[in-house]
Write an enzyme that holds these catalytic residues in place. Structure first.
Site, PDB file in Angstrom:
ATOM      1  CG  ASP A  37      15.552  42.606  65.230  1.00  0.00           C
ATOM      2  OD1 ASP A  37      15.987  42.897  65.998  1.00  0.00           O
ATOM      3  OD2 ASP A  37      13.974  42.382  64.752  1.00  0.00           O
ATOM      4  CD  GLU A  39      14.554  52.154  69.609  1.00  0.00           C
ATOM      5  OE1 GLU A  39      15.559  50.758  68.856  1.00  0.00           O
ATOM      6  OE2 GLU A  39      16.519  52.580  69.814  1.00  0.00           O
TER       7      GLU A  39
END
Ligand SMILES: Cc1ncc(COP(=O)(O)O)c(C=O)c1O
Lengths: 254, 611
Positions: A56, A45
């Site tokens: 995140d 990824e």
């Protein structure tokens, strides 16, 4: 057949690694990808950095901020990846937030992905219903697989809906958290993994968030087709640069 | 409509809607397999009478219907269910238009509409008769003089060629203000279900001017069921937030409509916040600018700004939803203080995220929050200001999905936040209406003026006037050092469509889609986006946007001190500064939202003016 589907058909548990493009140095992107493949990683990824990565935790936030400071942009990333398929065969997924793609133009973005040989996208803040209504046709036109997240709080009904829209794998977020927040799995998680396993979904599941070492990788892949490591790898390159990727991957697989 | 050729011929006249009756007892029941292809701009509308939801969904799917007209005794819950099922089984991004029919005879109790406000897109008024619809005679349209809603409606019931003059008259009357469409049926039929094309042509030709005018002027500025204002809004959130946001979306209107919720909210606004806030005619300021300036005194609220209206509403909402941990973001600290205040009031845990840089700039508000028992957590990521504090609050919510409510401080964020915050702040315009009526005899001003950070005081100031075309709306953004200086927060000028904090709106960003840092001397206007309602008001031209520099705002603030004895917040000073730049007529009534008081800004004023 899309490389992701092919990979999912292989009879083995998959290790997928996330890294932030343009970090630690702007030109590390291709080196990292090639090294990951060379050391036996199954899928990658590529994180397209965003100024405001809502889902995140601190590690990936910091790498994103640094990557943007280094000059990473959508254009730069596409330029770096233009010859990637000459050397790399494993599935490549771009993971990023929706706004940079939206500004690039969703169709132009997808088209470019296809030209380069990107196989799929993960866009945490593009909800499945908006994708379904507005963008699915475009993604399919360019042969891209879009991967959706589910969490322990996602209802069965919604999981079935997500399953029906998916055509690669389902990204199973191990616990309600941002990236990098968890360490180790307790019974709450394993019960959730089992519950999803029993749902007989059409798409295989890959577990992410909270996987950082051999122990958590082994535990996760008992319940799922594969597992994704993000923050732990980003930390590794922060501390060691891009030269000892083999050490990191070996520590996970063996 | 019933017959295939006849359908095509009527479609050729380009109506906005075309109706198909799915009701077996009707002579016009549509029982063909399919509807012929018609232009996609024409909304295919299914007409139902107390049908089961399954039946309705089935017909929608089968015939690709875009709207339904409900002619029976369908309840508000029925309409809501239908919307939800439609979103689930048919389409999410193209919401179904629900038109609820009410039959009117000699009188009509308009209170019946209330429960349907939130769940329907349009009302339709038809003549009460033997059958559900199609009775062939009109009702007294003057009854609509008392129409209490701002929801656009369809006028129906026995309209034919003979009514053309009446319709023209009607469209000039107050009663037609929200009339959005005319619905015709039996008077244009050769037999039930077969329309007379020539008659329809003549009707349309005679009325085209008024119809076009109406359509243009009954634009909707409220949120639709999917959470969009025109093209702006929506909920662009990671899956981790979906359960929380969805829980709120499903409940907020229901909870807000509960009588004890309203009673508790109103009581706290009155006894605790000190509402109604005065509407004050600023005589000396008016003289100076040769116009009539009224100040809506939100600065007199407890905690010194409008922010508390929203936090009171949301804390009550959080309690109804069973949440006991409250998080919030704050820039200057005003919203943080307002949140800490209501948490203390309710005895709930309170965590406020604040950019590290803002913590240093706004020490007194940090101290206030701490005294009120809140924990202030520095946001260390990104640019360490308001946008990053918002990110941190959202991340906290992702990590605490069950017991936590996030009190957003402006009309921003994923749906339903912008609408919910707007509705809590709408008390501002609700009060302006009766206060202005009391003071001037007319509830409508000529202009409303408010400053815009995310847009909550503005949304509240405009809300009850959005659909009053004679009321001008002026939105004031912070130009910082100048719109073109690179140090500005004038989002409507500098922003482009994009996604920030879960909503599609105008935002300041790089060409690459990275969100940029705005600048304004006023911390409350220092946000790179603008609420989606305001993006829509800008795009449609409903509001006039102005940008005011630091310098002009500071001078306007000082001027208000000298002329009226009121020290305004620097945010509010931006709204006051427009009088130097824009001429008003001597008789214009201009209401300015004085969103907050200047205590928190004393240091800024002291430094700026070397006091
Ligand atoms: C006094 C005052 N006015 C206006 C604003 C701007 O917010 P909004 O645009 O949501 O009204 C703030 C924000 O902190 C404020 O404190």
């Amino acid at each position: 057949m899309n490389r992701i589907n092919k990979k999912l058909n292989e009879d083995k548990k998959l290790l997928s690694i996330y890294f932030t493009a343009g970090y630690p140095n702007i030109d590390d992107t291709v080196t990292i990808i090639e090294n990951l493949e060379k050391n036996g990683v199954d899928m990658i990824e590529i994180g397209l950095p965003f100024s405001d990565p809502l889902a995140d935790g601190p590690t990936i936030q910091a790498s994103s901020t640094a990557a943007l400071k280094n000059g990473m942009t959508t254009e730069v990333l596409f330029e770096q990846l233009k010859d990637i398929r000459k050397t790399v065969n494993i599935p490549l997924i771009i993971m990023g937030y929706f706004n940079p793609m939206f500004q690039y133009g969703v169709e132009a973005f997808c088209k470019k992905c296809q030209e380069i040989g990107i196989d799929g996208l993960i866009i945490p803040d593009l909800p499945v219903d908006v994708y379904h209504e507005e963008y699915q046709a475009i993604f399919e036109k360019y042969g891209l697989i879009n991967v959706f997240l589910i969490t322990p709080q996602t209802s069965d009904e919604r999981i079935h809906y997500i399953d029906s829209i998916s055509n690669g794998f389902i990204y199973m977020v191990s616990s309600a958290s941002t990236t990098g927040a968890q360490s180790g799995f307790g019974t709450v998680q394993t019960e959730y993994f089992e519950r999803i396993g029993k749902m007989n979904l059409n798409n295989p599941q890959v577990i992410g968030f909270g996987i950082s070492n051999n122990e958590t990788f082994t535990q996760a892949t008992q319940y799922a087709k594969g597992a994704i490591i993000g923050s732990a790898f980003v930390k590794h390159v922060t501390n060691n640069g891009v030269n000892s990727i083999d050490t990191f991957v070996n520590s996970i697989l063996n | 409509m019933k017959y295939q050729d006849n359908i095509k011929n009527v479609a050729a006249l380009q109506p906005d809607y075309l109706g198909f009756i799915f009701y077996e007892k009707s002579a016009r029941n549509f029982d063909s397999e399919s509807i012929p292809d018609i232009h996609e701009a024409i909304k295919k509308t299914g007409v139902f009478v107390d049908a089961s939801l399954e039946f309705v969904i089935d017909k929608i799917n089968k015939h690709n219907l875009q709207a339904v007209q409900l002619h029976g005794n369908e309840s508000p819950e029925y309409c809501d269910d239908l919307k939800n099922r439609h979103a689930k089984f048919v389409s999410v991004s193209h919401p179904l238009e629900i038109i609820k029919v009410f039959s009117v005879k000699d009188e009509f109790n308009f209170n019946r509409l209330k429960p349907y406000e939130a769940v329907c897109d349009f009302f339709l008024f038809d003549t009460k008769g033997k059958h559900p619809g199609g009775n062939g005679y009109t009702f007294d349209w003057n009854l609509l003089n008392h129409y209490p809603s701002t929801k656009p409606f369809f006028l129906s019931g026995g309209i034919g060629l003979e009514e053309i003059e009446d319709i023209k008259q009607f469209t000039n009357s107050k009663a037609s203000k929200y009339c959005y469409a005319l619905d015709v049926n039996s008077k244009f039929e050769i037999e039930p279900g077969l329309k007379n094309i020539e008659a329809l042509k003549a009707f349309k030709k005679n009325l085209s001017e008024v119809l076009d005018y109406k359509k243009e002027h009954v634009m909707n500025y409220n949120v639709n069921e999917k959470g969009y204002y025109g093209e702006f809004g929506g909920a662009f959130i990671p899956e981790m937030l979906y359960p929380n946001v969805e829980e709120l979306r499903q409940n907020y209107l229901k909870v807000m409509a509960e009588p004890d919720f309203k009673a508790e909210f109103d009581k706290l606004l009155k006894d605790y916040v000190g509402r109604p806030s005065p509407l004050y005619f600023a005589k000396r300021l008016s003289e100076k600018y040769n116009t009539k300036i009224y100040l809506k005194r939100e600065d007199l609220n407890h905690t010194g700004a409008h922010k508390i209206n929203n936090t009171i509403g949301q804390i009550l909402m959080a309690k109804r939803l069973g949440k006991h941990r409250i998080i919030a973001e704050t820039g200057a600290g005003q919203h943080g203080v307002a949140t800490a205040t209501v948490c203390a009031l309710m005895g709930l845990e309170c965590i406020v995220y604040m950019g590290e840089i803002d913590i240093a700039r706004q020490a007194p508000n940090v101290a206030r929050m701490k005294m009120l028992g809140a924990k202030v957590v520095p946001a260390l990521s990104g640019s360490r200001t308001l946008k990053d504090a918002t990110n941190e609050a959202i991340r906290d919510w992702i990590n605490n999905p069950v017991d936590t409510h996030y009190i957003i401080g402006s009309a921003i964020g994923p749906h339903p936040y912008p609408d919910m915050v707007t509705r809590f702040q709408a008390v501002i315009s609700e009060e302006i209406k009766w206060q202005l009526k009391e003071q001037t005899g007319n509830e409508n001003p000529d202009y409303l003026v408010a400053c815009i950070g995310g847009g909550s005081n503005a949304a509240g100031t405009y809300y009850h006037y959005l659909h009053e075309p004679e009321v001008g709306i002026i939105a004031v953004e912070a130009a910082g050092l100048g719109v073109d200086s690179g140090e500005s927060a004038a989002t409507s000028v500098l922003g482009k469509e994009g996604i920030i904090h879960g909503c599609k709106t105008l935002l300041m960003q790089t060409q690459d889609g990275q969100i940029t840092e705005p600048y304004s001397i006023s911390a409350g206007l220092d946000y790179p986006g603008v609420g989606p309602m305001h993006a829509h008001l800008a795009k449609t031209g409903r509001a006039e946007f102005m940008a005011i520099t630091d310098e002009d705002a500071m001078n306007a603030g000082l001027e208000l001190c000298k002329l009226e004895g009121i020290i305004p917040a620097i945010e509010s000073s931006h709204a006051l500064a427009i009088f130097e730049q824009r001429q008003f007529k001597p008789n214009d009534v201009v209401v300015v939202s004085l969103s907050g008081r200047g205590d928190k800004d004393l240091n800024n004023y002291i430094e700026y003016f070397k006091i």
